[in-house]
Structures are given as structure tokens and as C-alpha cells.
Scaffold this active site. Structure first.
Site, PDB file in Angstrom:
ATOM      1  N   SER A   6      -6.734   1.384  -5.461  1.00 47.21           N
ATOM      2  CA  SER A   6      -5.334   1.808  -5.377  1.00 47.21           C
ATOM      3  C   SER A   6      -4.435   0.932  -6.238  1.00 47.21           C
ATOM      4  O   SER A   6      -4.515  -0.303  -6.193  1.00 47.21           O
ATOM      5  CB  SER A   6      -4.853   1.759  -3.925  1.00 47.21           C
ATOM      6  OG  SER A   6      -5.395   2.812  -3.181  1.00 47.21           O
TER       7      SER A   6
ATOM      8  N   HIS B 293       1.833   1.092  -0.980  1.00 48.14           N
ATOM      9  CA  HIS B 293       1.042   0.720   0.183  1.00 48.14           C
ATOM     10  C   HIS B 293       0.173  -0.516  -0.060  1.00 48.14           C
ATOM     11  O   HIS B 293      -0.345  -1.114   0.876  1.00 48.14           O
ATOM     12  CB  HIS B 293       0.185   1.894   0.688  1.00 48.14           C
ATOM     13  CG  HIS B 293      -0.947   2.273  -0.204  1.00 48.14           C
ATOM     14  ND1 HIS B 293      -0.907   3.339  -1.065  1.00 48.14           N
ATOM     15  CD2 HIS B 293      -2.188   1.741  -0.346  1.00 48.14           C
ATOM     16  CE1 HIS B 293      -2.060   3.463  -1.697  1.00 48.14           C
ATOM     17  NE2 HIS B 293      -2.863   2.488  -1.276  1.00 48.14           N
TER      18      HIS B 293
ATOM     19  N   ASP C 114       5.074   6.432  -3.313  1.00 43.73           N
ATOM     20  CA  ASP C 114       4.008   5.448  -3.158  1.00 43.73           C
ATOM     21  C   ASP C 114       3.885   4.554  -4.397  1.00 43.73           C
ATOM     22  O   ASP C 114       2.788   4.275  -4.882  1.00 43.73           O
ATOM     23  CB  ASP C 114       2.669   6.120  -2.859  1.00 43.73           C
ATOM     24  CG  ASP C 114       1.646   5.131  -2.292  1.00 43.73           C
ATOM     25  OD1 ASP C 114       2.044   4.020  -1.885  1.00 43.73           O
ATOM     26  OD2 ASP C 114       0.441   5.464  -2.285  1.00 43.73           O
TER      27      ASP C 114
END
Length: 410
Positions: free
Chosen positions: A350, A208, A238
């Protein structure tokens, strides 16, 4: 004739001592001799040795200067009696004693010690290699190629011994392997993090973070920036693999640990770029294992968040325990098992690293609850609330081959 060589007290008397040599056979023409007496030595006698009772002294050992007889042979001379060139003794008589066989020779201890030398050296190298630990994995990586990932067990220490178990030691050892990623798409730009895994410039991050990106910039720990391209993506886990273009030499790679060895309560360190603050270090513990985290596989969800967030950092929506955080995950989702941590994570973390206290990467940070995104929360409650999740590093390692081939989304 042989009695002329005996002096009072020079040789043992009686039968209590036995014969020092095997019983000799006399020549038919020689003079009679007492079989209990040993033959005269082939060199001038030396003072008798004083040894403990029961100790055996082999003839010729330690005498004659070279460990043999006076003529450098077997301690008895080359002929029947080597005292004179013609074989006669000092009195002119010919001795008729045959030399007893030399004692059996065992392995040369000097040669044995030399033979053990290389093995001892190898053992020493093995001990040093074990002490070096993670440095060994990195050395193997350098020898086998740029696309080999340094991997080790969680017991292998990447952190110097003097700083082992400290947050500062982990930060110093691993920070050079963590990068900031800026991704630009039609919807705007976002900031995330990544982990360098090969000296050729391969970087692991979240899908993402780079999903739908038209351009990717990577900023290294030293402040230098490089362009990167996507190698492969796996939206179901992911994960994404990107690679630096014209990667510089001397990249410091991270060592991937073993997430199967992680336990609840283990101390961990998180490194990333929350809100664009490159190289931010936080610490905490592993709060739980095998948490089911659900994220969107639709890249448009991330683009909407980028437009609405306005913070310059992604706030990827995820679902946990029947509740949704950081927005709507949409209808296209995937669920994976995650490590839960209370180490402070914020938007921008992230794709960064979750690290054990030995400096091994045990997870890739992927989702965090941001109270500021909750419509019922006030701005004063913004920031980390200790609910962060990371993809176990064993999941990453098992997916590397697929990512290098383009990933499951290709």
C-alpha cells in the site's frame, strides 16, 4: 580603333548569338564602333568559358581573382576605360564606352547560411530533448525548485532505450524513487510504501498507511532511514503527503504519468515493501478500469487491523462488489475509482507505485485482497490472488495542492 583588339574567332559572329551586354552609347568624339560588339574588357582577356547553351554568365564573376574586375571594382574599371591611367587604350586612343550597370545583387548566400545556424541549433536541441523524454521533465524540476513534481505523458520513457519495455529496466529506473514507510501509533506499528515526488523529500502514500501515526520512519532504496512528518491527508481518496526531515541531496524522484491513457491489458510493474521486504518488484497487467473501491475513513479501523494482524504490515479493509475484504470497513467509508491489476500485491505494498513499461507512475497501490484474512481460508491459501487496486495517478496529481495545504481532513 577597337578592331585592333579583335582576333579571328575571339568574339561571336552574326546575329544568332545576340549582344552579351546592353547596347552601348558612344561618346560624340569617339571613333565609330559596331554596336553589336561589347566593349573591351578592363583586364587581359581570359580564355572563353565553355557553357551549356542558354546559360547566362555575368561579367566579372570568377575573374580578376576577387570576383570583380582587374582593379577590384565592378569588373569594368573606375573610368570610361581603365586600361590606362589617362583613360586611353593600349593604342593611345581614348575609349568612350560607359560601363553598363552592375547586375542586381541578391542576398548573400553565405550570410543566409549563417543566419540559419542558430535555428538549426535550436532544432537539434529540440530533437535531443524529445529523445531524452522523461529526463527533460526531471531537468525542469531541478531548475524550478524542489517542490515541482516531474510529470509526463505515458508515452514519455524514463527507462533507457536499451531496456525499454522490460521489467528489469523499469525496476532499475524507478526503484530508487520507492521507499518503505514504518508508522508507529498507540495501537502498534505497520509497514507500507511511498513514492518520492520531489527532491525536497515529498512522498505520496496512502492515508491508511500513516493514519493515526505518532512517529514515521522512511527507509530509502539505499538503506538509509529518515524521520518524516505528515504534511496533509485526504481520507476520502485514501491519500497522504509526508515529507522527510533533513532530506538528503540527490533524491531520485519518480515521474508521474497520465492514468487517462492506461488501457486494459497494458503491462504494469508494482514496487513496494510487502511484509517488510523492501523494494519487492512484481509485474502483471491492468485488469480493469474505474473499479469502485470502498475503504474506511475511520483511522481506528486500521489500528484494529494492526493489532489483530500481527504481521507487521497493514491489512487495510476494503469493499468491492458488495463484499468486504481484509476485515470490516466500518460505517464511515468512502468510494473512489481505481485501476485493477493482477500484479502481485500483498500487505505492505500500500502506498507503493504501479508503473507502466515506460517507467511512469500510473497509480498508487491502495488495496489488495488477502485470502489469509478470510476466516474461511486456510493458511495454505495465503498470499496474493491477483486482485489488486491502485488509485489513478491523475487523482493524485489533482489532489496535490490540497494535500500541501493540509488536506481535506485538516
Amino acid at each position: 580603333m577597337t578592331e585592333s583588339f579583335r582576333r579571328s574567332g575571339e568574339y561571336p559572329q552574326g546575329d544568332d548569338h545576340g549582344s552579351a551586354y546592353p547596347q552601348q552609347q558612344s561618346h560624340p568624339s569617339s571613333s565609330p564602333v559596331n554596336p553589336e560588339w561589347p566593349p573591351p574588357p578592363a583586364y587581359h582577356p581570359v580564355p572563353p568559358l565553355h557553357v551549356e547553351p542558354g546559360t547566362t554568365v555575368w561579367p566579372g564573376s570568377g575573374h580578376g581573382g576577387d570576383g570583380h574586375g582587374g582593379d577590384g571594382s565592378d569588373g569594368y574599371g573606375a573610368g570610361p576605360y581603365a586600361g590606362q591611367p589617362d583613360g586611353s587604350d593600349a593604342t593611345g586612343s581614348t575609349a568612350a564606352f560607359a560601363a553598363p550597370p552592375a547586375p542586381p545583387q541578391g542576398p548573400d548566400p553565405t550570410r543566409q547560411r549563417r543566419a540559419k545556424g542558430p535555428f538549426a541549433l535550436l532544432a537539434a536541441v529540440a530533437i535531443v530533448a524529445a529523445a531524452i523524454g522523461g529526463g527533460t521533465a526531471y531537468g525542469i524540476q531541478e531548475l524550478t525548485g524542489n517542490d515541482t513534481v516531474a510529470s509526463s505523458s505515458t508515452s514519455t520513457s524514463v527507462v533507457p532505450t536499451s531496456q525499454k519495455g522490460t521489467v528489469s529496466g523499469v525496476a532499475k529506473a524507478v526503484s530508487p524513487s520507492i521507499v518503505e514507510i514504518s508508522a508507529t501509533s498507540n495501537a502498534g506499528s505497520s509497514t507500507g510504501s511511498g513514492v518520492i515526488i520531489t527532491t525536497g523529500g515529498e512522498i505520496i502514500t496512502n492515508n491508511h498507511v500513516v493514519s493515526g501515526a505518532s512517529a514515521i520512519k522512511v527507509r530509502l532504496n539505499n538503506g538509509k532511514s529518515y524521520t518524516a512528518s505528515v504534511v496533509g491527508t485526504d481520507s476520502k481518496k485514501d491519500l497522504a503527503l509526508i515529507k522527510l526531515e533533513n532530506a538528503p541531496s540527490g533524491l531520485k524522484t519518480a515521474t508521474l504519468g497520465d492514468s487517462a491513457g492506461v488501457q486494459v491489458g497494458d503491462q504494469v510493474v508494482a514496487i513496494g515493501s510487502p511484509e517488510g521486504l523492501t523494494g519487492t518488484v512484481t509485474s502483471g497487467i491492468v485488469s480493469a478500469l474505474d473499479r469502485d473501491v470502498t475503504v474506511s475513513t475511520d483511522e481506528s479501523q486500521g489500528q484494529q487491523q494492526q493489532q489483530g494482524g500481527g504481521s507487521g504490515s497493514e491489512q487495510w479493509p476494503f469493499e468491492f462488489g458488495g463484499r468486504q475484504f481484509n476485515g470490516d470497513t466500518g460505517s464511515s467509508t468512502t468510494t473512489y475509482k481505481a485501476l485493477q491489476t493482477d500484479a502481485s500485491l500483498n500487505p505492505g505494498n500500500s502506498g507503493g507505485a504501479l508503473i507502466d513499461m515506460n517507467g511512469n507512475i500510473v497509480g498508487i497501490n491502495s488495496a489488495m485482497y488477502s485470502a489469509a484474512s478470510d476466516s474461511s481460508s486456510s493458511s495454505s491459501s495465503a498470499g496474493s490472488v491477483g486482485l489488486g487496486f491502485a488509485i489513478p495517478i491523475n487523482t493524485v496529481k489533482s489532489d496535490l495542492a490540497s494535500l500541501r495545504a493540509g488536506g481535506s481532513d485538516s
